[in-house]
Design a protein around this motif. Sequence first.
Motif, PDB file in Angstrom:
ATOM      1  N   ARG A  92      14.496  -4.220   2.865  1.00  0.00           N
ATOM      2  CA  ARG A  92      13.340  -3.640   3.838  1.00  0.00           C
ATOM      3  C   ARG A  92      13.248  -1.989   4.265  1.00  0.00           C
ATOM      4  O   ARG A  92      14.234  -1.514   4.140  1.00  0.00           O
ATOM      5  N   GLY A  93      12.114  -2.026   4.181  1.00  0.00           N
ATOM      6  CA  GLY A  93      11.034   0.064   4.322  1.00  0.00           C
ATOM      7  C   GLY A  93      12.339  -0.120   5.298  1.00  0.00           C
ATOM      8  O   GLY A  93      12.747   0.540   6.024  1.00  0.00           O
ATOM      9  N   LEU A 120       3.208   3.224   9.121  1.00  0.00           N
ATOM     10  CA  LEU A 120       4.758   1.976   7.982  1.00  0.00           C
ATOM     11  C   LEU A 120       5.595   0.661   9.161  1.00  0.00           C
ATOM     12  O   LEU A 120       5.825  -0.239   8.806  1.00  0.00           O
ATOM     13  N   ASP A 122       4.407  -2.356  10.755  1.00  0.00           N
ATOM     14  CA  ASP A 122       3.256  -3.423  10.304  1.00  0.00           C
ATOM     15  C   ASP A 122       3.958  -3.602   9.783  1.00  0.00           C
ATOM     16  O   ASP A 122       3.891  -4.580   8.925  1.00  0.00           O
ATOM     17  N   ALA A 123       4.244  -2.821   8.558  1.00  0.00           N
ATOM     18  CA  ALA A 123       4.703  -3.523   6.790  1.00  0.00           C
ATOM     19  C   ALA A 123       6.599  -3.643   7.051  1.00  0.00           C
ATOM     20  O   ALA A 123       6.463  -3.544   5.638  1.00  0.00           O
ATOM     21  N   ASP A 125       8.456  -5.238   8.090  1.00  0.00           N
ATOM     22  CA  ASP A 125       9.753  -5.745   7.586  1.00  0.00           C
ATOM     23  C   ASP A 125       9.301  -6.354   5.886  1.00  0.00           C
ATOM     24  O   ASP A 125       9.855  -6.927   5.462  1.00  0.00           O
ATOM     25  N   ARG A 126       9.029  -5.731   4.791  1.00  0.00           N
ATOM     26  CA  ARG A 126       8.388  -6.069   4.188  1.00  0.00           C
ATOM     27  C   ARG A 126       9.468  -6.049   3.244  1.00  0.00           C
ATOM     28  O   ARG A 126      10.056  -4.891   3.082  1.00  0.00           O
ATOM     29  N   ARG A 127       9.315  -6.337   1.940  1.00  0.00           N
ATOM     30  CA  ARG A 127      10.334  -5.544   0.996  1.00  0.00           C
ATOM     31  C   ARG A 127       9.455  -4.822   0.269  1.00  0.00           C
ATOM     32  O   ARG A 127       8.309  -4.787  -0.113  1.00  0.00           O
ATOM     33  N   TYR A 131       5.647  -2.933  -1.906  1.00  0.00           N
ATOM     34  CA  TYR A 131       4.565  -2.331  -1.639  1.00  0.00           C
ATOM     35  C   TYR A 131       3.698  -1.532  -2.062  1.00  0.00           C
ATOM     36  O   TYR A 131       4.316  -1.320  -3.347  1.00  0.00           O
ATOM     37  N   SER A 132       2.314  -1.396  -2.625  1.00  0.00           N
ATOM     38  CA  SER A 132       1.846  -0.794  -2.768  1.00  0.00           C
ATOM     39  C   SER A 132       2.638   1.074  -3.355  1.00  0.00           C
ATOM     40  O   SER A 132       3.174   1.134  -2.553  1.00  0.00           O
ATOM     41  N   MET A 135       2.320   2.951  -0.432  1.00  0.00           N
ATOM     42  CA  MET A 135       2.722   2.041   1.026  1.00  0.00           C
ATOM     43  C   MET A 135       4.061   2.462   0.283  1.00  0.00           C
ATOM     44  O   MET A 135       5.322   3.755   1.728  1.00  0.00           O
ATOM     45  N   ARG A 136       4.851   3.043  -0.794  1.00  0.00           N
ATOM     46  CA  ARG A 136       6.362   4.099  -1.128  1.00  0.00           C
ATOM     47  C   ARG A 136       5.820   5.285  -0.512  1.00  0.00           C
ATOM     48  O   ARG A 136       7.225   5.825  -0.209  1.00  0.00           O
TER      49      ARG A 136
END
Length: 251
Positions: A92-93, A120, A122-123, A125-127, A131-132, A135-136
Amino acid sequence: MSSGITVNGLTKRYGAVTAVDRLTFDVEPGKVTGFLGPNGAGKTTTLRMLLGLVTPTEGRALIDGRRYADLSEPRRAVGAVLETTGFHPGRRGRDHLRILALAADIPFSRVEKVLERVGLADAADRRVGGYSLGMRQRLGLASALLGDPNMLVLDEPANGLDPAGMAELRDLLRDLAGEGRTVLMSSHVLSEVAQTVDRVVIVAAGTLRYAGTLTELTSAKTETLEAAFLRLTSNQDTDPASGAAPASAHR
């Protein structure tokens, strides 16, 4: 307070190939400096030498008067993003940043601050594998900001960002420079560079073509940054200081 970046006679040869040829320029604190050049111009090699990842054949690249290898706390002195592929896709981020913070003895509270600053949160806790590219890029920028450094070195930070993301990046970089930090960014998105930077350093074929303010570059011939860039990088006899021919390209 940062004293900026000093590049003096920087050269890198790979056998018979000269990738960077006697580059000399300064990057001032409190300003955003664009590092520009066509593909193969030697930009990434120069940045890698600055960050101690490549050993120069000749010359030096200094950060606040010291080589990167001599910095006592490099992550707190310099935040760098050279690529956005060094993330574990299953992590996760937020966890990626926490691992970096733990290694550099940076409090986890700083992780939350940089996630918010790069948009970032809101994202977080996403793996990362989901990510786009944009986002990376944001995660890479968060990593660079983690140590609250006085200096940022960013290679193509706008790559993959949508127009809103580029506008946010522009505002962020100008805010960071306004805090007295040194910001050096390479980019191929000249229209965005023209709205972001105060100064530009242009290289072609490993040699310096121009180093100075954006205003001086574009107002002298009443041309856009793109037109000036094409003129300087297509004429190998151009004087790197003024953009006029013919003079040595290696001052």
